[in-house]
Scaffold this motif. Sequence first.
Motif, PDB file in Angstrom:
ATOM      1  N   ILE A 188       0.831  -1.200   0.000  1.00 27.52           N
ATOM      2  CA  ILE A 188       0.000   0.000   0.000  1.00 27.52           C
ATOM      3  C   ILE A 188       0.867   1.252   0.000  1.00 27.52           C
ATOM      4  O   ILE A 188       0.620   2.211  -0.741  1.00 27.52           O
ATOM      5  CB  ILE A 188      -0.949   0.000   1.215  1.00 27.52           C
ATOM      6  CG1 ILE A 188      -2.001  -1.093   1.059  1.00 27.52           C
ATOM      7  CG2 ILE A 188      -1.628   1.367   1.386  1.00 27.52           C
ATOM      8  CD1 ILE A 188      -2.818  -1.337   2.309  1.00 27.52           C
ATOM      9  N   GLU A 189       1.901   1.261   0.816  1.00 34.34           N
ATOM     10  CA  GLU A 189       2.799   2.408   0.852  1.00 34.34           C
ATOM     11  C   GLU A 189       3.492   2.605  -0.497  1.00 34.34           C
ATOM     12  O   GLU A 189       3.692   3.739  -0.948  1.00 34.34           O
ATOM     13  CB  GLU A 189       3.824   2.240   1.968  1.00 34.34           C
ATOM     14  CG  GLU A 189       3.205   2.335   3.355  1.00 34.34           C
ATOM     15  CD  GLU A 189       4.243   2.343   4.464  1.00 34.34           C
ATOM     16  OE1 GLU A 189       5.440   2.196   4.157  1.00 34.34           O
ATOM     17  OE2 GLU A 189       3.858   2.499   5.645  1.00 34.34           O
ATOM     18  N   GLY A 190       3.828   1.494  -1.150  1.00 30.12           N
ATOM     19  CA  GLY A 190       4.408   1.596  -2.487  1.00 30.12           C
ATOM     20  C   GLY A 190       3.426   2.176  -3.486  1.00 30.12           C
ATOM     21  O   GLY A 190       3.796   2.977  -4.350  1.00 30.12           O
ATOM     22  N   GLN A 191       2.158   1.779  -3.369  1.00 28.91           N
ATOM     23  CA  GLN A 191       1.115   2.335  -4.234  1.00 28.91           C
ATOM     24  C   GLN A 191       0.986   3.843  -4.009  1.00 28.91           C
ATOM     25  O   GLN A 191       0.807   4.612  -4.960  1.00 28.91           O
ATOM     26  CB  GLN A 191      -0.232   1.660  -3.919  1.00 28.91           C
ATOM     27  CG  GLN A 191      -0.356   0.229  -4.407  1.00 28.91           C
ATOM     28  CD  GLN A 191      -0.908   0.151  -5.831  1.00 28.91           C
ATOM     29  OE1 GLN A 191      -0.591   0.958  -6.677  1.00 28.91           O
ATOM     30  NE2 GLN A 191      -1.736  -0.832  -6.079  1.00 28.91           N
ATOM     31  N   ILE A 192       1.046   4.275  -2.758  1.00 33.10           N
ATOM     32  CA  ILE A 192       0.925   5.701  -2.457  1.00 33.10           C
ATOM     33  C   ILE A 192       2.093   6.474  -3.062  1.00 33.10           C
ATOM     34  O   ILE A 192       1.902   7.543  -3.664  1.00 33.10           O
ATOM     35  CB  ILE A 192       0.840   5.922  -0.933  1.00 33.10           C
ATOM     36  CG1 ILE A 192      -0.494   5.387  -0.396  1.00 33.10           C
ATOM     37  CG2 ILE A 192       0.987   7.400  -0.587  1.00 33.10           C
ATOM     38  CD1 ILE A 192      -0.615   5.429   1.120  1.00 33.10           C
ATOM     39  N   ASP A 193       3.303   5.955  -2.917  1.00 31.02           N
ATOM     40  CA  ASP A 193       4.470   6.617  -3.518  1.00 31.02           C
ATOM     41  C   ASP A 193       4.309   6.739  -5.030  1.00 31.02           C
ATOM     42  O   ASP A 193       4.539   7.796  -5.615  1.00 31.02           O
ATOM     43  CB  ASP A 193       5.753   5.832  -3.201  1.00 31.02           C
ATOM     44  CG  ASP A 193       6.235   6.052  -1.773  1.00 31.02           C
ATOM     45  OD1 ASP A 193       5.990   7.147  -1.220  1.00 31.02           O
ATOM     46  OD2 ASP A 193       6.868   5.144  -1.213  1.00 31.02           O
ATOM     47  N   GLY A 194       3.920   5.624  -5.652  1.00 26.78           N
ATOM     48  CA  GLY A 194       3.771   5.637  -7.108  1.00 26.78           C
ATOM     49  C   GLY A 194       2.637   6.531  -7.561  1.00 26.78           C
ATOM     50  O   GLY A 194       2.769   7.278  -8.544  1.00 26.78           O
ATOM     51  N   GLY A 195       1.502   6.469  -6.855  1.00 29.85           N
ATOM     52  CA  GLY A 195       0.367   7.308  -7.208  1.00 29.85           C
ATOM     53  C   GLY A 195       0.679   8.782  -7.061  1.00 29.85           C
ATOM     54  O   GLY A 195       0.275   9.604  -7.896  1.00 29.85           O
ATOM     55  N   PHE A 196       1.412   9.132  -6.000  1.00 27.02           N
ATOM     56  CA  PHE A 196       1.772  10.542  -5.803  1.00 27.02           C
ATOM     57  C   PHE A 196       2.671  11.026  -6.944  1.00 27.02           C
ATOM     58  O   PHE A 196       2.489  12.140  -7.461  1.00 27.02           O
ATOM     59  CB  PHE A 196       2.481  10.744  -4.465  1.00 27.02           C
ATOM     60  CG  PHE A 196       2.705  12.185  -4.117  1.00 27.02           C
ATOM     61  CD1 PHE A 196       1.784  12.874  -3.356  1.00 27.02           C
ATOM     62  CD2 PHE A 196       3.825  12.874  -4.589  1.00 27.02           C
ATOM     63  CE1 PHE A 196       1.970  14.218  -3.053  1.00 27.02           C
ATOM     64  CE2 PHE A 196       4.015  14.209  -4.302  1.00 27.02           C
ATOM     65  CZ  PHE A 196       3.090  14.888  -3.535  1.00 27.02           C
TER      66      PHE A 196
END
Length: 334
Positions: A219-227
């Motif tokens: 999830i944290e990786g998704q947030i980094d990528g999405g940002f």
Amino acid sequence: MKKRGIGIGSIFYGTGYGNGFPDVSKAVAQLKSDGKIAIYVGATEVGQGAKTALSQIAAEVLGLSVDDIVFINEDTSITPDSGTAAASRQTYNTGNAIKLACEKLKRDILEVAKDYLGLNSIVGLTLKNGYVYPKTLPEKRVSLGEISESLESSLKEEAVFTAQTTEMDEETGQGAPYWPYTFSACGVEVEVDTETGRVEIIRAVLAQDVGRAINPELIEGQIDGGFAMGAGYALYEDLKIEKGKIKNNSFTNYLIPTSLDMPDIEKVIIEDPESTAPYGAKGIGEPVMIPVAPAILNAIYDAVGVRMTEIPVTPEKLLKAIKEKEMTYNEGKN
């Protein structure tokens, strides 16, 4: 001169195809000869971590480790249709299909184990770490490998999950086009150079409703990528289409954010389990990206008082807008 501003953006997002479009996922779960479990789904891995999260769902149902799950996908000759890796739907839709298939397979396994162990009921039987045993007598056990060897043909179950969606009423605009919904909010602080028009993101925070965090690290990786994608959308990425032709057709002139353009992001995982989801988990692929650009544009407005309505906000566009504002202000004074 450099000026700083803070902006916030928040969104709600309906996962899945929506608006009454059939949103169906299928999955097959099979007991292999070595005691491992094969999961067959047509769920494409595009970097979102689907293979990991979906394997975790199967492992949870069957009391196994992820290492005991053989995840087979992206092969249309042997996998059922699980829909596209789009609309942030795979965790919810295909996750539900996998959970249903594994629950059916688990019951089959317990029935075979009951006969193998000479029991009269599956009540109280536990499947954990590759063994089936009565809770009251753990030493009386049989392994999944032994169960598989005792069968003439392998145990296999298929399940289908269809997401709830209805078409919007064309006359009233009312309906229930999506289920479930997810929510996210983003806050950023930017620094605007009023002499060059350059915008730098100083710090950021993004809070995402995930239902249940099956894998917090993913999830944290998704947030980094999405940002990063949202920042690129807001500040950098410009196809520059002229007379139907893309001018910025290479990474030489089509700019994307690099690691040097990314701030440290404070990531907030909000868990509010969704009752219809597999272990409460919802998809977040696109939601983590959507509030970023609004937050950045709001922060720019807070810094220099210019409301940008066209993205990307390149230095040239912003500098022009700042100068136009100054000219309007000076004309008003005169």
